[in-house]
Design an enzyme around this catalytic site. Structure first.
Site, mmCIF file in Angstrom:
data_model
loop_
_atom_site.group_PDB
_atom_site.id
_atom_site.type_symbol
_atom_site.label_atom_id
_atom_site.label_comp_id
_atom_site.label_asym_id
_atom_site.label_seq_id
_atom_site.Cartn_x
_atom_site.Cartn_y
_atom_site.Cartn_z
ATOM 1 N N GLU A 194 0.840 -1.210 0.000
ATOM 2 C CA GLU A 194 0.000 0.000 0.000
ATOM 3 C C GLU A 194 0.874 1.260 0.000
ATOM 4 O OE1 GLU A 194 -3.278 -0.293 2.831
ATOM 5 O OE2 GLU A 194 -4.124 -1.938 1.673
ATOM 6 N N GLU A 316 -4.820 -8.601 -0.962
ATOM 7 C CA GLU A 316 -5.660 -8.361 0.222
ATOM 8 C C GLU A 316 -7.098 -8.198 -0.246
ATOM 9 O OE1 GLU A 316 -4.462 -5.469 3.188
ATOM 10 O OE2 GLU A 316 -2.341 -5.909 2.808
#
Ligand code: AHR
Length: 513
Positions: A194, A316
């Site tokens: 991220e 994810e």
């Protein structure tokens, strides 16, 4: 390769006034797509009780363990043939310095886990523990490296420490000194996590450059065996994918990893168990969005990489609700109901159907965190409805995709509609066909007719996962409240397979010849 076709007919639900039927004939493609088993991957972050109490209890625990790893958990994960495990984060990864987690445990520094509850992380579970765990599970490790606060040197040291032969340089020698002579087999390497958020709040242009720099120095022992994974977009941030595809040379990258959670509203995520139908509907809407996200990101990737050399991963995904009352908000511990089974079944069908580009996915997370497959409470362990979906879908691992196309009846709630039925199918090495069918409709059954004459199927066995209410879940006192049972509701005649799939149910059929 054998050519075959079949027809999938969906007849609209019994409770509707006019039955709609859709019949589609599908011919198997000659260029076969294999559903990578890595689509069924998992994720273990240093977050809450995922590692400590979940996977790892320490070798002095009374809970049966090997080298501190819980044996009940290992056995349960082997049952679903866990193909890979991503570690150590998540957001934690970009704060993690792997050298803190090697050598004598008493010498390892403690750090603060700043992302997840500000708790003390004593580093008692480190690289050796994780890679040995993967060997016990017979799962491939996926190491997520620190780019946000780490250096290329730290990453290349980690690669050498884990994968190079002893005697070749100081890092592998250090590994041998720490008790592991043979290198491990580590193919999957995440270059940050991220990067647009907790991994450094970077702009895509900046991250693309940083990625190039880190990837340049990633050298495996043979120099071509590493699979380098760039931190991909959040949901529908298509610019992120565009910039990465434009700016990262293909010889430096194997995959881009998208993240998408099914969240009702980040400010009001709603309870994991006592949710309303409205909350259920929105969760499913967010989950089904995965299909559009994959299509849009793939369209961008196709522009720059028509040969499909760079894979799309979804490392994810899952449902994210409010934590269980009374638990640490930073630990993300949530229960898991039939809603989660619907979410998992429908999402895995989406991944299967996009298996030509989607080569790995990791549900978040394995134990005691978010949409977990396992929950533990001290010595107790339970398998969630999501676990059962993963078990029922095992036959799809590395099987050949059978593309299906059909128009689903709709699940309508307060004027909005979603496709009620999702499905995917595959053929395994032994020629058996598997169909996974999910009905997310909260109220209506739907009749499904599969024309399987051309497949030579003469019989079928199946399993169903369903419950009395969408909120049903397993507890430590009642761990088998939601569990699959044999499904004998199919009827076969004239080469057609008919079944009625009840509301919020998941059926997996195996066609036998
Ligand atoms: O899975 C929980 C967190 O969600 C991960 O640490 C992070 O990558 C994402 O935002």
């Amino acid at each position: 390769m054998k050519s075959f076709f079949f027809t999938l007919t969906l007849l609209c639900g019994l409770a509707t006034v006019t039955a709609q039927s859709v019949a589609i004939t599908v011919e198997a493609p000659t260029d076969t797509t294999v559903i990578s088993r890595h689509i069924y991957g998992h994720f273990a972050e240093h977050l809450g009780r995922n590692i400590y109490g979940g996977f790892y209890v320490g070798d002095t625990s009374e809970i049966p363990n090997r080298e501190g790893i819980r044996l009940d958990v290992v056995e349960a994960l082997k049952e679903i043939e866990i193909p890979n495990l991503r570690w150590p984060g998540g957001c934690f990864a970009d704060t993690y310095h792997w050298k803190d987690g090697i050598g004598p445990v008493e010498d390892r520094p403690s750090i603060l886990n700043v992302w997840w509850g500000n708790v003390k992380e004593d580093n008692s579970f480190g690289t050796h523990n994780f890679l040995n765990l993967c060997e016990m599970l017979d799962a491939e490790p996926y190491l997520s490296a620190n780019v946000g606060s780490g250096t290329p040197q730290e990453l290349t040291d980690w690669i050498k420490y884990t994968t190079h032969p002893a005697g070749s340089s100081p890092m592998p020698d250090l590994r041998a000194e720490n008790g592991r002579e043979e290198p491990w087999d580590v193919k999957y390497w995440g270059v940050g996590n991220e990067a647009w958020g907790c991994g450094g709040n970077m702009r895509p242009e900046y991250y693309a450059d940083l990625y190039r720099r880190f990837a340049t120095f990633m050298t495996g022992w043979q120099n071509d065996e590493l699979y380098r994974i760039a931190s991909g977009a959040s949901g529908d941030d298509y610019k992120w994918t565009e910039v990465l595809m434009q700016n990262i040379p293909k010889n430096l990258i194997e995959a881009i990893a998208l993240h998408h959670y099914a969240v009702i509203d980040w400010a009001a995520k709603g309870p994991a168990v006592d949710f309303t139908e409205n909350q259920y509907f929105i969760t499913m809407k967010e989950a089904l969005k995965m299909d559009e996200l994959i299509e849009e990101h793939v369209a961008i990737m196709d522009k720059y990489d028509p040969e499909k050399r760079v894979d799309l991963l979804v490392d994810e995904w899952g449902g994210w609700y409010e934590v269980e009352p009374g638990t640490n908000p930073g630990f993300l511990y949530q229960q898991n109901t039939m809603r989660d089974a619907m979410l998992a079944g429908a999402t895995l069908n989406i991944f299967n159907n996009h298996a030509d580009r989607v080569k790995m996915a990791n549900i978040a997370q394995a134990i005691n965190v978010l949409q977990a497959v396992i929950l533990t409470d001290e010595e107790k362990m339970l398998l969630t409805p999501t676990y059962h979906v993963f078990r029922m879908y095992v036959p799809h691992h590395d099987a050949t995709l059978i593309p299906l196309s059909f128009e689903s009846p709709m699940y309508t709630f307060e004027g909005e509609s979603l496709p009620a039925i999702s499905a995917s199918a595959s053929r395994d090495d032994e020629g058996r066909m598997h169909f996974s069918l999910v009905n997310i409709d909260s109220k209506q059954s739907h009749e499904i007719e599969l024309d399987v004459a051309a497949l030579g199927i003469t019989g079928v066995t199946g399993e169903i996962l369903t419950a009395e209410t969408l909120q049903e879940h397993n507890t430590f006192d009642n761990p088998d409240q939601v569990a699959p049972t044999d499904f004998d509701g199919t009827e076969m005649s004239d080469g057609k397979l008919r079944l009625t799939i009840p509301p919020f149910s998941l059926v997996v059929l195996q066609g036998t010849k």
